[in-house]
Design a protein around this motif. Structure first.
Motif, PDB file in Angstrom:
ATOM      1  N   ARG A  91       0.955   4.225  -2.605  1.00  0.00           N
ATOM      2  CA  ARG A  91       0.785   5.606  -2.136  1.00  0.00           C
ATOM      3  C   ARG A  91       1.893   6.505  -2.707  1.00  0.00           C
ATOM      4  O   ARG A  91       1.640   7.628  -3.139  1.00  0.00           O
ATOM      5  CB  ARG A  91       0.801   5.651  -0.604  1.00  0.00           C
ATOM      6  CG  ARG A  91       0.294   6.972  -0.016  1.00  0.00           C
ATOM      7  CD  ARG A  91       0.683   7.138   1.450  1.00  0.00           C
ATOM      8  NE  ARG A  91       0.220   6.097   2.335  1.00  0.00           N
ATOM      9  CZ  ARG A  91      -1.013   6.058   2.885  1.00  0.00           C
ATOM     10  NH1 ARG A  91      -1.874   7.008   2.629  1.00  0.00           N
ATOM     11  NH2 ARG A  91      -1.353   5.073   3.675  1.00  0.00           N
TER      12      ARG A  91
ATOM     13  N   LEU B 158       0.833  -1.199   0.000  1.00  0.00           N
ATOM     14  CA  LEU B 158       0.000   0.000   0.000  1.00  0.00           C
ATOM     15  C   LEU B 158       0.873   1.257   0.000  1.00  0.00           C
ATOM     16  O   LEU B 158       0.558   2.236  -0.678  1.00  0.00           O
ATOM     17  CB  LEU B 158      -0.948   0.002   1.206  1.00  0.00           C
ATOM     18  CG  LEU B 158      -2.000   1.108   1.193  1.00  0.00           C
ATOM     19  CD1 LEU B 158      -2.919   0.984  -0.011  1.00  0.00           C
ATOM     20  CD2 LEU B 158      -2.825   1.081   2.480  1.00  0.00           C
ATOM     21  N   GLU B 159       1.979   1.199   0.750  1.00  0.00           N
ATOM     22  CA  GLU B 159       2.864   2.375   0.789  1.00  0.00           C
ATOM     23  C   GLU B 159       3.522   2.623  -0.556  1.00  0.00           C
ATOM     24  O   GLU B 159       3.734   3.765  -0.954  1.00  0.00           O
ATOM     25  CB  GLU B 159       3.921   2.232   1.897  1.00  0.00           C
ATOM     26  CG  GLU B 159       3.352   2.349   3.311  1.00  0.00           C
ATOM     27  CD  GLU B 159       2.332   3.468   3.462  1.00  0.00           C
ATOM     28  OE1 GLU B 159       2.623   4.616   3.057  1.00  0.00           O
ATOM     29  OE2 GLU B 159       1.220   3.195   3.962  1.00  0.00           O
TER      30      GLU B 159
ATOM     31  N   THR C  15       0.645  12.277  -9.058  1.00  0.00           N
ATOM     32  CA  THR C  15      -0.271  13.389  -8.812  1.00  0.00           C
ATOM     33  C   THR C  15       0.469  14.729  -8.800  1.00  0.00           C
ATOM     34  O   THR C  15      -0.022  15.729  -9.325  1.00  0.00           O
ATOM     35  CB  THR C  15      -1.020  13.176  -7.477  1.00  0.00           C
ATOM     36  OG1 THR C  15      -1.632  11.879  -7.510  1.00  0.00           O
ATOM     37  CG2 THR C  15      -2.100  14.228  -7.269  1.00  0.00           C
TER      38      THR C  15
ATOM     39  N   VAL D 162       1.383   7.080  -6.478  1.00  0.00           N
ATOM     40  CA  VAL D 162       0.257   8.005  -6.684  1.00  0.00           C
ATOM     41  C   VAL D 162       0.680   9.436  -6.340  1.00  0.00           C
ATOM     42  O   VAL D 162       0.369  10.379  -7.079  1.00  0.00           O
ATOM     43  CB  VAL D 162      -0.968   7.578  -5.845  1.00  0.00           C
ATOM     44  CG1 VAL D 162      -2.063   8.645  -5.869  1.00  0.00           C
ATOM     45  CG2 VAL D 162      -1.524   6.242  -6.344  1.00  0.00           C
ATOM     46  N   ALA D 163       1.428   9.578  -5.232  1.00  0.00           N
ATOM     47  CA  ALA D 163       1.849  10.924  -4.817  1.00  0.00           C
ATOM     48  C   ALA D 163       2.733  11.563  -5.888  1.00  0.00           C
ATOM     49  O   ALA D 163       2.547  12.721  -6.260  1.00  0.00           O
ATOM     50  CB  ALA D 163       2.590  10.853  -3.487  1.00  0.00           C
TER      51      ALA D 163
ATOM     52  N   LYS E 226      -8.551   5.490  -1.009  1.00  0.00           N
ATOM     53  CA  LYS E 226      -8.059   6.335   0.080  1.00  0.00           C
ATOM     54  C   LYS E 226      -6.665   6.910  -0.227  1.00  0.00           C
ATOM     55  O   LYS E 226      -6.370   8.045   0.131  1.00  0.00           O
ATOM     56  CB  LYS E 226      -8.022   5.526   1.378  1.00  0.00           C
ATOM     57  CG  LYS E 226      -8.319   6.378   2.602  1.00  0.00           C
ATOM     58  CD  LYS E 226      -8.110   5.625   3.907  1.00  0.00           C
ATOM     59  CE  LYS E 226      -9.192   4.587   4.185  1.00  0.00           C
ATOM     60  NZ  LYS E 226      -8.911   3.815   5.417  1.00  0.00           N
ATOM     61  N   VAL E 227      -5.801   6.122  -0.904  1.00  0.00           N
ATOM     62  CA  VAL E 227      -4.469   6.665  -1.212  1.00  0.00           C
ATOM     63  C   VAL E 227      -4.487   7.531  -2.471  1.00  0.00           C
ATOM     64  O   VAL E 227      -3.441   8.030  -2.882  1.00  0.00           O
ATOM     65  CB  VAL E 227      -3.360   5.583  -1.305  1.00  0.00           C
ATOM     66  CG1 VAL E 227      -3.217   4.854   0.021  1.00  0.00           C
ATOM     67  CG2 VAL E 227      -3.602   4.627  -2.460  1.00  0.00           C
ATOM     68  N   GLY E 228      -5.646   7.682  -3.094  1.00  0.00           N
ATOM     69  CA  GLY E 228      -5.753   8.689  -4.153  1.00  0.00           C
ATOM     70  C   GLY E 228      -5.706   8.196  -5.589  1.00  0.00           C
ATOM     71  O   GLY E 228      -5.557   9.011  -6.505  1.00  0.00           O
ATOM     72  N   CYS E 229      -5.827   6.870  -5.826  1.00  0.00           N
ATOM     73  CA  CYS E 229      -5.899   6.400  -7.214  1.00  0.00           C
ATOM     74  C   CYS E 229      -7.105   7.057  -7.893  1.00  0.00           C
ATOM     75  O   CYS E 229      -8.163   7.183  -7.289  1.00  0.00           O
ATOM     76  CB  CYS E 229      -6.073   4.881  -7.274  1.00  0.00           C
ATOM     77  SG  CYS E 229      -4.594   3.983  -6.820  1.00  0.00           S
TER      78      CYS E 229
ATOM     79  N   LEU F 109      -7.292   1.684  -2.052  1.00  0.00           N
ATOM     80  CA  LEU F 109      -6.692   2.369  -3.207  1.00  0.00           C
ATOM     81  C   LEU F 109      -7.355   3.718  -3.450  1.00  0.00           C
ATOM     82  O   LEU F 109      -6.710   4.676  -3.863  1.00  0.00           O
ATOM     83  CB  LEU F 109      -6.778   1.473  -4.451  1.00  0.00           C
ATOM     84  CG  LEU F 109      -5.910   0.211  -4.347  1.00  0.00           C
ATOM     85  CD1 LEU F 109      -6.346  -0.854  -5.350  1.00  0.00           C
ATOM     86  CD2 LEU F 109      -4.432   0.563  -4.521  1.00  0.00           C
TER      87      LEU F 109
END
Ligand code: C2E
Ligand code: MG
Ligand code: MG
Ligand code: MG
Length: 264
Positions: free
Chosen positions: A217, A213-214, A224, A220-221, A246-249, A244
């Motif tokens: 993340r 997940l990290e 983005t 995505v960061a 929540k982490v911004g996909c 996914l």
């Protein structure tokens, strides 16, 4: 012991009873016949917006439907690529996908493209005239390219031509291979597809869970920050979908939302 399938004869795409695998020549002539016999099909898998869960596009995935069963693209695309057959196959795929858009059966379609197709000097011109003849808006079509093809320096100008045409491009399977974060942020592409291998670790009750997940993340960061939307491929559970999101996909795709299927 293998039961003989209806139709008789072995498939050159499966091991024979004595365990030998068929020769390249046999496999290649079988693939040639598949094209002549019109045995290739496109299946379509939905992609949803992560926030709204509304379907925003479909990915076209090639299937070889034989009387004895279905052959996965993983089993014949490498041969199609090494033999050059991927060029006529890819043209057929584009024509089919554009026709689906022309007839309004789908609104937005993503097509997978091999490096060899992009290397054809007339690739963009061919695509432009196909879209013009069909009166399909270039924005309805996405091309998915893998890192290995995107990293060839000469493709930058092709990407720019596609961008000027209005056809958008996505980096497929990001993170699986010789990923370059520099390439990710410097190429003229419009979407990043995060490889399924990362997504598979998300939501699992293992010590690796946090890391998968990290990693997502982090990707995505970075994407983005450079204004690039992201799509997670291979989403199989609601829990994955929610993490996914929540982490911004931006978008999600996978069996949880729908398998690749033929159009009705
Ligand atoms: P890809 O573009 O990364 O496509 C995603 C693959 O993951 C597809 O496999 C899809 O069926 C599968 N998939 C989707 N959701 C899930 C999920 O939730 N779980 C799991 N386990 N798998 C999922 P498929 O259809 O076998 O295609 C394999 C690869 O073959 C594609 O990977 C793409 O690289 C290539 N390919 C497919 N169609 C074409 C085509 O028309 N042209 C070219 N050049 N390559 C193609
Ligand atoms: Mg793809
Ligand atoms: Mg992919
Ligand atoms: Mg993949």
């Amino acid at each position: 012991y293998r039961v003989k399938r209806a139709g008789g004869g072995h498939s050159p795409f499966e091991p024979q009873q004595d365990g030998r695998s068929s020769s390249q020549v046999e496999r290649l002539s079988a693939l040639h016949r598949a094209i002549e016999r019109d045995e290739l099909r496109l299946y379509y898998q939905p992609k949803v917006n992560a926030q709204s869960r509304v379907v925003v596009a479909h990915e076209a995935l090639l299937r070889w439907v034989r009387p004895s069963g279905m052959v996965s693209p993983l089993d014949f695309i490498p041969l199609a690529e090494s033999s050059g057959l991927i060029v006529p196959i890819g043209r057929w795929v584009l024509r089919e996908a554009v026709d689906v858009l022309r007839t309004g059966r789908l609104q937005e379609v993503c097509v997978n493209v091999s490096a060899l197709e992009l290397r054809q000097a007339d690739y963009v011109d061919h695509l432009r005239s196909l879209l013009e003849e069909s009166r399909v808006a270039p924005r309805q079509l996405w091309l998915e390219l893998t890192e290995s093809s995107l990293l060839e320096p000469r493709f930058i100008s092709v990407l720019q031509e596609l961008k000027a045409l209005g056809v958008r491009t996505a980096m497929d399977d990001f993170g699986n291979g010789y990923s370059s974060l520099m390439a990710l942020v410097s190429l003229p592409i419009q979407m990043v597809k995060i490889d399924r291998s990362f997504i598979a670790g998300v939501g699992e009750e293992t010590p690796d869970e946090v890391r998968a997940l990290e990693v997502v993340r982090g990707i995505v960061a970075l994407a983005t920050a450079y204004g690039l939307p992201t799509v997670a491929e291979g989403v199989e559970t609601l829990e994955q979908a929610n993490l996914l999101t929540k982490v911004g996909c931006t978008d999600l795709q996978g069996y949880f939302f729908g398998r690749p299927e033929p159009l009705p």
